[in-house]
Design a protein around this motif. Structure first.
Motif, short mmCIF file in Angstrom:
data_model
loop_
_atom_site.label_atom_id
_atom_site.label_comp_id
_atom_site.label_asym_id
_atom_site.label_seq_id
_atom_site.Cartn_x
_atom_site.Cartn_y
_atom_site.Cartn_z
N PRO A 4 0.68 -1.45 -0.13
CA PRO A 4 -0.08 -0.12 -0.07
C PRO A 4 0.88 1.27 -0.06
O PRO A 4 0.38 2.39 -0.38
N VAL A 5 2.06 1.34 0.56
CA VAL A 5 2.87 2.51 0.90
C VAL A 5 3.29 2.90 -0.75
O VAL A 5 3.04 4.00 -1.05
N MET A 6 3.91 2.28 -1.52
CA MET A 6 4.11 2.56 -2.84
C MET A 6 3.01 2.97 -3.78
O MET A 6 3.04 3.67 -4.79
N LEU A 7 1.85 2.24 -3.59
CA LEU A 7 0.89 2.37 -4.33
C LEU A 7 0.10 3.86 -3.91
O LEU A 7 -0.29 4.43 -4.80
N ALA A 8 0.19 4.22 -2.60
CA ALA A 8 -0.06 5.47 -2.36
C ALA A 8 0.81 6.58 -2.88
O ALA A 8 0.55 7.75 -3.11
N VAL A 9 2.18 6.21 -3.02
CA VAL A 9 3.22 7.24 -3.71
C VAL A 9 2.68 7.33 -5.20
O VAL A 9 2.70 8.46 -5.77
N SER A 10 2.31 6.30 -5.61
CA SER A 10 1.87 6.56 -7.07
C SER A 10 0.57 7.26 -7.24
O SER A 10 0.51 8.19 -8.12
N GLY A 11 -0.24 7.19 -6.29
CA GLY A 11 -1.66 7.97 -6.22
C GLY A 11 -1.17 9.43 -6.11
O GLY A 11 -1.71 10.43 -6.83
N ALA A 12 0.04 9.92 -5.28
CA ALA A 12 0.26 11.17 -5.03
C ALA A 12 0.88 11.75 -6.49
O ALA A 12 0.57 12.85 -6.65
N PHE A 13 1.59 10.97 -7.07
CA PHE A 13 2.28 11.49 -8.22
C PHE A 13 1.18 11.80 -9.41
O PHE A 13 1.07 12.84 -10.34
#
Length: 409
Positions: A100-109
């Motif tokens: 979920p962490v990297m997926l959330a980073v993706s969402g931010a970009f």
């Protein structure tokens, strides 16, 4: 060579804006198709996936006003082209996500990218490229063209997900994100258009004018429901259909139908906006959405009812964009339109967070979407009634008008 000969042709600006927004919004509205394969592949919960969508939407909302202010002051081309690059970075982060962490980073970009490429800047560029008397129809037309993305992208990516690993679908999105960059370059030609005949103002004056305008505040508050309803559907409709035993392709077909019908719906909203009060049309749109959602969710879904629902929602989908954009231009002009649209979009994206993440939390807690759609319907009716009764022009002696220094254009 005359000055007129050096000016960019409006058609180039409008084509670039429509293409850029079509690709960006088409990908964004198809992300929900990745929920089933990604939750199974990397052991995510629905709430984990929708948290990333929520991060995307709140980042988009928080970035929209600063990005709009940057574009208003320093030019739109740089901001929009940067959005294409940020979209690529966001999809690369999604490609390597293992939790979920990297997926959330993706969402931010992706959220930052949408602030640079989606409705606010694309509609501002379009509004500045044409005369005021043609503005509503042109905004509706650009919004209609932008819906082609959802019509085309959703079924293609679902076919990819059905045949190959979800990584292939993400790679497809990276290619589409790269195609946004030349479209943004074309739309950015609006920087060479003559500036609107409006007095320069400080950012404090721009924000103060909007925050003391009752029509704007009502419109922005009702805009919350737009984000809530639409993101709930794009994120959760494919999963809802899957748990109801329907084919995975039906969700993609529904999203494609929404995009296809919305080509006409957005144009029609712009046409109506040139003839009737935009604030009333917005209120009727929110109420109508709530009625359609209720009629669909009170009975078990079938392929026929789902496509009929998608067609009805397509008529009401992104028609809000030309109406909101046109109303902001009426109230404040186009000189600081991107900034003011950004202010309203913060509220819209708060609704998107509730629709995406809240829907996931409700599903994980109750294994049903019943409470989620009922909440969305109730909010839609309240917003629609408020928009119609309180969102009209301020009468003499009641409230405050937008500052005349910012009106025009």
């Amino acid at each position: 060579m005359t000055t007129a000969a050096r000016l960019p042709r409006p058609a180039i600006i409008l084509a670039g804006a429509a293409t850029m927004m079509s690709l960006g919004m088409g990908m964004r509205q198809s992300l929900g198709l990745f929920l089933p394969p990604m939750t199974h592949s990397i052991a995510l919960t629905a709430a984990d996936f929708t948290l990333a969508v929520a991060v995307q939407n709140i980042t988009w909302g928080l970035c929209q006003a600063p990005v709009g202010a940057f574009a208003d002051r320093h030019g739109m081309r740089l901001a929009m082209m940067a959005g294409g690059v940020l979209y690529i970075i966001g999809m690369l982060a999604m490609l390597v996500a293992q939790g979920p962490v990297m997926l959330a980073v993706s969402g931010a970009f992706i959220g930052m990218a949408l602030a640079c490429t989606a409705s606010s800047l694309a509609m501002t560029a379009s509004a500045r490229a044409v005369p005021a008397e043609k503005r509503s129809q042109i905004l509706g037309l650009v919004g209609a063209c932008s819906s082609v993305g959802t019509l085309v992208i959703a079924p293609i990516v679902q076919e990819i997900l059905a045949r190959w690993h979800w990584h292939v679908g993400v790679l497809f999105f990276i290619v589409l994100a790269a195609a946004m960059i030349p479209a943004a370059f074309m739309a950015g030609a609006v920087d060479r258009m003559p500036p609107p005949a409006e007095r320069r103002a400080t950012m404090g004056e721009v924000i103060g004018s909007a925050l003391t305008s009752r029509p704007f505040l009502v419109m922005a508050t009702a805009y919350f429901v737009c984000g809530l309803q639409l993101i709930f559907l794009t994120t959760h409709l494919p999963n809802y259909l899957a748990i109801c035993g329907q084919s995975p392709m039906l969700g993609a077909s529904a999203l494609a139908t929404i995009g296809g019908v919305n080509i006409f719906g957005s144009w029609f909203a712009g046409w109506l906006g040139a003839r009737f009060p935009k604030y009333i049309l917005l209120g009727l749109l929110y109420v109508s959405r709530s009625v359609v959602i209720t009629l669909y969710f009170i009975t078990p879904p079938t392929p026929a009812s789902t496509i009929a629902f998608a067609a009805a929602m397509g008529m009401l989908w992104l028609g809000v964009i030309p109406l909101v954009s046109g109303y902001v231009a009426e109230l404040f002009g186009t000189r600081y339109m991107a900034t003011i649209l950004g202010l309203s979009f913060v509220v819209h994206q708060l609704g998107s967070v509730i629709g995406a993440w809240g829907g996931g939390l409700i599903f994980d807690a109750f294994h049903s979407y019943d409470y989620a759609w009922r909440f969305g319907v109730t909010m839609g009716v309240i917003a629609g009634v408020a928009q119609i009764t309180l969102g009209g022009p301020v009468l003499p002696g009641i409230g405050r008008r937008p500052r005349p220094a910012l009106v025009g254009g």
